[in-house]
Design an enzyme around this catalytic site. Structure first.
Site: not given
Ligand code: DMJ
Length: 592
Positions: A181, A185, A319, A497, A583
């Site tokens: 995270e 982020r 994912d 998503e 992501t």
């Molecule tokens: C985000 O922090 C990112 O996209 C992560 O890969 C998956 N979860 C959240 C959004 O749902």
């Protein structure tokens, strides 16, 4: 003389041949795809703070040889975006009005954060409380920086940079930090803000380096695998550390883009080397798992066993491991064939076992499901659960991108069906929003699947064996749309998503109907989630008056609103031919 000359030529050819054979052998034995250099002279990162404590934590297990960033191959990546035709005046008017509405909602949430929680990780959108679940380094602010720039909010962006300047990565509000995270982020947020703003604000790179130097310490383990849930204060004290024995593959397998971009921008190969070691493990064990080609959700990073566990998914916990394969290929400018191979080999079982067609009243769509194996190798029995997670809705975008980048035109059809699956999830949702997890009836024959009311009823009865009453009652009280057998988790927590995949497919195909669908999604989501302060997740989007949560995750402004904005923006803004999005939707500049 000609004789001597020919001798020299033959000798050179023999040496070249031997070098080639050696490197081929080395690779086939699981060696590196990348040139290795002795790690004696790391280049100096552009940190102005020479006292920065993380830069000086001694490494107990220093790297002896570094993998070097590969040379990108100019023009090796095909053009990704559709060539959009000129729009009419009327079309432009509608598009700009929509763009402004998205921007207005972004500004609303930003003001709420500014007023109530400036400098904290999140604002609670009902109570206005400030919350710090991500270390206390202003996660919402850092995550939203590039969105501010993209949306033309330059004053707000520059204001926020003063806060960025003050971020102190040597103190942390948590005992245990989530390395993934923090990477997607904070590191992704800072790097992308640096890139999209034309690399004109050095503080962004300086702070990204600080995060990089901090996270690099999490890799200081005997086998150089990072600790994913990291005891920050212990590490700062130099307490010996070891990688975890039950690690989620998304958390260890999707650090590549951010670390690679950091190496590209600093000329410091240590970051690239750190993630390349992880991906080499995924690579060498890709064929040994119980679903060869894919990796189980959990791996043992301590013993380097990446193939034992029996559960497979591309939804939560796994994912972005898959999402990052084509993206890393692009970011490396096609300089390595490793990520093409990883992606191609993962797509085979994904298409065969993970993607399933749900039985619907007419829609020919796909969802990614979950697969479990009975544990036997090499011939394990596989079972696909017809479960659709909102988190797995990124798959349509991934497959569309992979189709373009790796020249797999037939995959574009798979991508469309995946995108349409999530749109079906939205359209059949009680409020027009797809819940976190739904269960459906899987078609027995993907190519020929007719609606069978009895089968649906049968599976609904099976999902609720203890409920008395008729199946019609079960369907009514559980608010199940035709084809849905159970709603495992009815929340909608402002996730991106589905719109992410709509965005990618739209930029690739130019299909205008996708923008229309996006607009419906946007209006619906905002209508139900807006609060006086910002926007709030929903505890249950399957009821008419959905109760709101007192939480707005930072990905709402970093991802969801950005994707909505970009769909209605000029397609040259954050073009997929210039950027790779991490992501968390942070655009990282491509080098070629
Ligand atoms: C985000 O922090 C990112 O996209 C992560 O890969 C998956 N979860 C959240 C959004 O749902």
């Amino acid at each position: 003389m000609p004789f001597v000359k020919s001798k020299i030529v033959s000798l050179t050819l023999i040496i070249l041949g031997l070098v080639f054979l050696f490197s081929f052998y080395h690779r086939s034995q699981g060696g590196s795809y990348f040139p290795l250099i002795p790690a004696t002279k790391p280049s100096v990162p552009p940190s102005e703070n020479s006292d920065y404590v993380w830069a000086h934590v001694p490494q107990s297990y220093p790297v002896r040889e570094l993998s070097r960033l590969p040379q990108s191959i100019p023009k090796s990546i095909p053009i990704i975006q559709h060539s959009f035709p000129h729009e009419s005046r009327e079309e432009r008017k509608v598009r700009i009005a929509r763009l402004d509405t998205v921007k207005g909602n972004f500004t609303h949430a930003w003001q709420g954060y500014k007023t109530h929680a400036w400098g904290s990780d999140e604002v609670a959108p009902l109570s206005g409380r400030a919350q710090n679940p991500f270390g206390g380094w202003a996660a919402t602010l850092v995550d939203a920086l590039d969105s501010l720039w993209i949306m033309g909010l330059k004053d707000e962006f520059e204001d926020a940079l003063q806060q960025v300047e003050k971020l102190d990565f040597t103190s942390c509000s948590l005992e245990e930090l989530n390395v993934f995270e923090t990477t997607i982020r904070y590191l992704g947020g800072l790097l992308a803000a640096y890139d999209v703003s034309g690399q004109k604000y050095p503080v962004l790179l300086r702070k990204a380096v600080e995060v990089g130097q901090m996270l690099y310490v999490a890799f200081d383990t005997p086998n150089r695998m990072p600790i994913t849930r990291w005891r920050f204060h212990d590490a700062l004290k130099g307490v010996p550390q070891e990688a975890g024995d039950g690690v989620l593959v998304a958390e260890i397998g999707s650090l590549t883009l951010e670390f690679t971009r950091l190496s590209q921008l600093t000329n410091d190969d240590r970051y690239f080397d750190a993630i390349q070691r992880i991906m080499n493990e995924f690579d060498s064990q890709q064929d040994q798992t119980k679903l060869p080609g894919m990796w189980p959700v959990v791996v043992n990073a301590r013993t380097l066993n990446f193939h034992e566990y029996s559960g497979f998914t591309i939804g939560g916990m796994a994912d972005s491991l898959y999402e990052y394969l084509p993206k890393q290929h692009i970011l490396l400018g096609g300089g390595s064939q490793q990520y093409r191979k990883l992606y191609r080999d993962a797509m085979v079982p994904m298409k065969e076992h993970i993607f399933f067609r749900p039985m619907t009243k007419g829609a020919d769509v796909l969802f990614p499901g979950d697969v479990s194996s009975d544990g036997q190798t090499p011939l394990s029995e596989l079972h696909t659960e017809a479960k659709a997670q909102h988190l797995s809705c990124f798959a349509g975008g991934m497959v569309a991108l992979g189709a373009k980048v790796f020249d797999l035109p037939e995959d574009l059809d798979v991508a469309r069906k995946l995108v349409n699956g999530c749109l079906w999830g939205y359209e059949t949702g009680r409020l027009g929003i797809m819940p976190e997890i739904i269960r459906t009836v899987a078609c027995e024959d993907t190519h020929n699947c007719v609606w069978d009311e009895d089968r649906w009823h049968h599976e609904v009865n099976q999902a609720f064996p203890d409920d008395n009453g008729s199946v019609e009652d079960k369907i009514k009280t559980r608010r199940l749309a035709p084809g849905i057998t159970k709603i495992d988790d009815g929340r909608y927590i402002l996730r991106p998503e589905a719109i992410e995949s709509v965005f990618v497919l739209y930029r690739i195909t130019g299909d205008r109907s996708l923008a229309e669908k996006a607009w419906v999604m946007f209006e619906t989501i905002v209508k139900h989630t807006i609060t006086d302060i910002a926007h709030a997740g929903l505890n249950d989007c399957t009821v008419d008056d959905p109760p709101k949560q007192d939480r707005m995750e930072s990905f709402w402004m970093a991802e969801t609103l950005k994707y909505f904005y970009l769909i209605f923006a000029d397609p040259h803004i954050v073009s997929l031919d210039e950027y790779v999005l991490n992501t968390e939707a942070h655009p990282l500049r491509r080098t070629v």
